[in-house]
Design a protein around this motif. Structure first.
Motif: not given
Ligand SMILES: Cc1ncc(COP(=O)(O)O)c(C=O)c1O
Length: 388
Positions: A16-39
């Motif tokens: 929730l915090k990464d979404w709040e602060t990073l918006g779409v960039n959470g896909h790459e820059h969230a603490q656990r990047p969303w693009l690769y979460y399933h790994k």
């Protein structure tokens, strides 16, 4: 429904915090990047089901995954089109099978073979399963069974059933809803073709938690396997090129369709970390003792089976953390009385209470206390009966 891991809130809050602060960039820059979460869940899921990491993926919900697997692995031909399953399988599996058969224009009564226990018995004998497989022979396309049968708690002989299915020329899949995180699984070594599971029972990942799928690596070479595709299963580097022509990622990831539901996946990760620390072998060891202890106490309460009968197999190798008890009389009153005392057991018609002493968080003392409460309810129940 498994209990909530203490860290579930922290993991979800992070997203929730990464979404709040990073918006779409959470896909790459969230603490656990969303693009690769399933790994992130692969390594531990692979250990839990006895697979290689490339063979497992967390995605969707169980029944959706079952349909996706059947698209790939149920390919009925003129002669070979039958499916063996257990009679009284969980309703969602029954509906999935029914709708798949209709989808292929097949007749349910002809194409579906349901394994039933012998008269007077509650569970299936492995020999009977193997004989049905052999008898069906060249007409058999698929075997689909629960790993642990949801109603009786019977843990099927995955290895021998799979070998018999393959000998008959069929493919073999399992619904592991009640087996995953509960019993020791060796899907890879047992050569199971595919399996699906949910994560809200023994995997403690919350209501509607992200489910999982296993596909044996021997199927990765077959590029002609049909599948229902979506962008998350497409080659990772080319995912955003938006070009024509689906090229699946090698491995189970290639069966993904949609992007990852991050909040569900976060709760799932919080739970899997606990499994990583506890280890399936230790959990299974404790589970066998805990369920055995419960069985011992139940038999003390009602040695002559005047009130109830345990229908789960007595052999610890043929069951997980579950005992299903069939009441001779109105077990619903016992169930309601247990619920009123905040004891979470499960009711199944016509007269079964399912008990699940879960090794991760139930103690031997709790099992003992439960047995004392059940004993006193049954004594009172008797008094009520004799008065009426
Ligand atoms: C054996 C079995 N299969 C399938 C399901 C349904 O799963 P879902 O609703 O997650 O698709 C359940 C749910 O309890 C189940 O116990």
């Amino acid at each position: 429904m498994g209990l909530q891991p203490k860290k579930a809130l922290t993991f979800i809050k992070q997203e929730l915090k990464d979404w709040e602060t990073l918006g779409v960039n959470g896909h790459e820059h969230a603490q656990r990047p969303w693009l690769y979460y399933h790994k992130l869940s692969k390594g531990i899921l692979a250990k839990i089901v006895g697979a290689k990491p490339v063979e497992v993926v967390a995605m969707n919900q169980l029944t959706i995954n079952l349909h996706l697997m059947m698209v790939s692995f149920y390919r009925p031909k003129k002669q070979r089109y039958k499916i063996i399953t257990e009679a009284g399988a969980f309703s969602s599996d029954q509906y999935a099978l029914e709708s798949q058969l209709k989808f292929h224009g097949l007749d349910l009564d002809d194409a579906l073979i349901e394994l039933k226990p012998r008269d007077g018995e509650y569970t299936l004998r492995t020999d009977d399963i193997l004989q049905t497989i052999e008898r069906t022979g060249s007409a058999l396309a698929l075997i689909l069974l629960g790993g642990v049968q949801y109603y009786t708690g019977q843990f099927f002989d995955i290895k021998n059933i799979t070998a018999a299915g393959h000998k008959a020329g069929a493919l073999v899949g399992f619904d592991l809803a009640h087996a995953v995180g509960n019993v020791t699984l060796q899907l890879h070594n047992d050569n199971v073709d595919f399996a699906v599971w949910c994560s809200y029972k023994y995997l403690n990942s919350g209501p509607g938690g992200i489910a999982g799928a296993f596909i044996h690596e021997q199927h990765f070479e077959n590029k002609d396997l049909p599948r229902f595709a979506g962008w998350w299963g497409h080659e990772e580097q080319a995912r955003f090129e938006m070009k024509k022509g689906f090229k699946p990622i090698e491995g189970a990831d290639g069966w993904q369709v949609s992007n990852v539901p991050i909040f569900q996946a976060a709760a799932h990760l919080a739970s899997l970390e606990i499994f990583k620390r506890a280890g399936m072998n230790s959990l299974r060891k404790k589970s066998m003792l805990l369920t055995g202890y419960l069985e011992y106490l139940l038999k003390q309460i009602d040695p002559e089976e005047k009130h109830f009968k345990i229908i789960t197999p007595p052999n610890p190798e043929e069951r997980g953390a579950q005992l299903s008890i069939f009441f001779n009389n109105d077990g619903k009153r016992i169930f309601n009385a247990l619920s009123r005392q905040n004891i979470f057991v499960d009711w199944r018609n016509p007269n079964v209470i399912r008990l699940a002493p879960v090794p991760l968080y139930n103690t031997f003392q709790e099992v003992f206390r439960f047995s004392k409460i059940l004993q006193s309810l049954i004594r009172n129940y008797k008094r009520i009966e004799s008065v009426s």
